[in-house]
Design a protein around this motif. Sequence first.
Motif, short mmCIF file in Angstrom:
data_model
loop_
_atom_site.label_atom_id
_atom_site.label_comp_id
_atom_site.label_asym_id
_atom_site.label_seq_id
_atom_site.Cartn_x
_atom_site.Cartn_y
_atom_site.Cartn_z
N PHE A 1 -24.81 -125.70 76.11
CA PHE A 1 -26.09 -125.25 75.58
C PHE A 1 -27.04 -124.75 76.66
O PHE A 1 -27.59 -123.64 76.54
N SER B 1 -27.98 -111.05 73.26
CA SER B 1 -28.98 -111.97 72.69
C SER B 1 -28.48 -112.53 71.37
O SER B 1 -28.64 -113.72 71.09
N VAL C 1 -26.58 -116.88 68.26
CA VAL C 1 -25.70 -117.45 67.22
C VAL C 1 -24.98 -118.69 67.74
O VAL C 1 -24.84 -119.69 67.03
N LYS D 1 -39.17 -115.78 63.38
CA LYS D 1 -38.57 -114.95 64.44
C LYS D 1 -37.51 -114.02 63.85
O LYS D 1 -37.46 -112.83 64.19
N VAL E 1 -41.44 -111.94 68.34
CA VAL E 1 -40.09 -112.51 68.40
C VAL E 1 -39.99 -113.49 69.56
O VAL E 1 -39.49 -114.60 69.43
N ILE F 1 -39.59 -122.29 68.79
CA ILE F 1 -38.51 -122.98 68.05
C ILE F 1 -38.31 -124.40 68.60
O ILE F 1 -38.29 -125.38 67.87
N GLY F 2 -38.16 -124.48 69.92
CA GLY F 2 -37.85 -125.78 70.54
C GLY F 2 -38.96 -126.81 70.39
O GLY F 2 -38.72 -128.00 70.47
#
Length: 159
Positions: free
Chosen positions: A23, A76, A81, A100, A148, A155-156
């Motif tokens: 990750f 990206s 994904v 996003k 974006v 998100i995190g």
Amino acid sequence: MSVEFLEWLQGTPLALYVGETWFPLVESLHVIAIAIVAGTIFLVDTRLLGLVSTKLPFTYVSERLLPWTWGAFAASVLTGVLMFIGNAVSYYENTPFRVKMLLLALAGLNMLFFQGVTFRSVAEWDLARPPAAARAAGLISITLWCGVIGFGRWIGFAS
Ligand code: HEM
């Protein structure tokens, strides 16, 4: 997307492998790819707005930068994904992630409309001040891509 499908997705060997081991590397590659996408798009959009490289034909700038944009965009999407499948259920329910993806789709539509409609008359304004439709496309593009990136970063913090 059904929760059953998302649970299946994040249970796949690839998702478990990326989620547990790769990750940080995948997210770093995502950030590098994003930097190239945003950097090249901003150069093309600020040319469209008549702010930079105005002595160069627009096509000279776009033909040299857009291949990098598309290559980095593909990277990206691939890295995005791979991160997504590692935590599919929680990302799918993550509001900044959804916003996003919506902004990404709108940025794509803006680019398609520019390429399909506005760009057809480029011979008339390649070295002149771009028409209002082209400048609008540049401004909309910069605004959407900032969104974006901002929501991507968020998100995190929202999970
Ligand atoms: C060129 C298009 C894209 C841009 C500009 C973008 C932008 C970003 C940004 C700025 C981050 C935060 C990175 C960080 O600071 O650590 C991020 C993270 C992320 N992006 Fe993207 N992204 C793009 C495409 C995608 C796609 C297509 C997907 C999935 C389908 C995706 C999924 C993710 C995920 C899952 C994260 C990790 C969030 C986390 O847990 O920290 N991205 N993206």
